[in-house]
Design an enzyme around this catalytic site. Sequence first.
Site, mmCIF file in Angstrom:
data_model
loop_
_atom_site.group_PDB
_atom_site.id
_atom_site.type_symbol
_atom_site.label_atom_id
_atom_site.label_comp_id
_atom_site.label_asym_id
_atom_site.label_seq_id
_atom_site.Cartn_x
_atom_site.Cartn_y
_atom_site.Cartn_z
ATOM 1 C CE LYS A 245 0.018 6.861 6.541
ATOM 2 N NZ LYS A 245 -1.246 7.498 6.156
ATOM 3 C CG ASP B 46 6.009 3.917 1.433
ATOM 4 O OD1 ASP B 46 5.977 4.649 2.437
ATOM 5 O OD2 ASP B 46 5.022 3.751 0.684
ATOM 6 C CG PHE C 63 -1.879 1.224 1.130
ATOM 7 C CD1 PHE C 63 -3.055 1.137 0.408
ATOM 8 C CD2 PHE C 63 -1.562 2.426 1.740
ATOM 9 C CE1 PHE C 63 -3.908 2.235 0.295
ATOM 10 C CE2 PHE C 63 -2.410 3.528 1.643
ATOM 11 C CZ PHE C 63 -3.589 3.432 0.917
#
Length: 404
Positions: A258, A229, A144
């Site tokens: 984030k 990532d 994801f």
Amino acid sequence: MSTPETTRAYIASAEAHSAHNYHPLPVVVATADGAWMTDVEGRRYLDLLAGYSALNFGHGNRRLIDAARAQLERVTLTSRAFHHDRFAEFCARLAELCGMELVLPMNTGAEAVETAVKTARKWGYRIKGVPDGRARIVVASDNFHGRTTTIISFSTDAEAREDFGPYTPGFDIVPYGDLAALRAAVTEDTVAVLLEPIQGEAGVLVPPPGYLQGVRELTRERNVLFIADEIQSGLGRTGRTFACEHEGVVPDMYVLGKALGGGVVPVSAVVSSRAVLGVFRPGEHGSTFGGNPLACAVALEVIAMLRAGEYQRRAAELGDHLHRELQVLVDMGRVTAVRGRGLWAGVDIAPEYGTGREISEKLMDRGVLVKDTHGVTVRIAPPLVVSKEDLDWGLTQLRGVLGV
């Protein structure tokens, strides 16, 4: 527990005027502080999701709010048409935190992943010498990385892909954790391997020991970029600044987001060497809001907090406690598996006790907020500021839901 009237009214209004692209739990948050949120009815909830790690430092963290407030009074946006006085320090401090040289700031995690893809392709053509139009990037199944058209083109999640084609070519998908499959997929046209050091949305999947080291060795051997990532796994969540550190690995490029914005503003970045990010020339890539003064001010405070190491230590210590407590539920048969590192866990519920969604709803009724994924899994990722007492209270509610 039935949904209170005020909450029902808020939800009905939202559903009447917004696209139905999410299926949130039936709670309407009004205020939040630290690891706790309060809904429109005045009921308090322990937040064990932390905005998918965007809120690593808790809700309303005073240092971050003060940094944002001070910057709001000065200047919030210049665009990259002009320099501003927070940009240079932000880039320098983030590069230092990552042990890298250059920073390319964006806003959202998906934007940063898109930036990483473009960077890898340009590096492949200009530096590695891959023939034009032939660059390929190897990714892992069950990944994801976001929801843009390019990113879903290398997703194996049917929900993310269906009805959004035609898809962007140039990606090869291999099983996560399988070094042999990865080695077989790398060709002379491969420019990068893009991986999550821990797959979050897939259920907090931790790769086999030595996998990341193997990826690092293979990519060096074949002159391929290793892109990590760390949007969700990085910045303290796993008990280290970066999840790659658990295997002593430094990738060629970090993709961050984030928690970099402290739960205050969207901030993301690609961080790499001069040899890699130096391929860009003015006009080839950019973002109006990327690296804006407000974002830089908040992110600088985040970086300062991480440099002290307190949050990483806290995540490691409380994380050990969390996983010991969850293992008890595995031993009792209420839970079939627990995965994760630090204050991050994917908990697979034994089917006879309910689906992940059902367990999440029952926990909400007891004042605890988590989120399910892939049917049976509940994700636990509290803010790193959570107290041991509050964490234990939340685990007590989980045990109660499972009949312990």
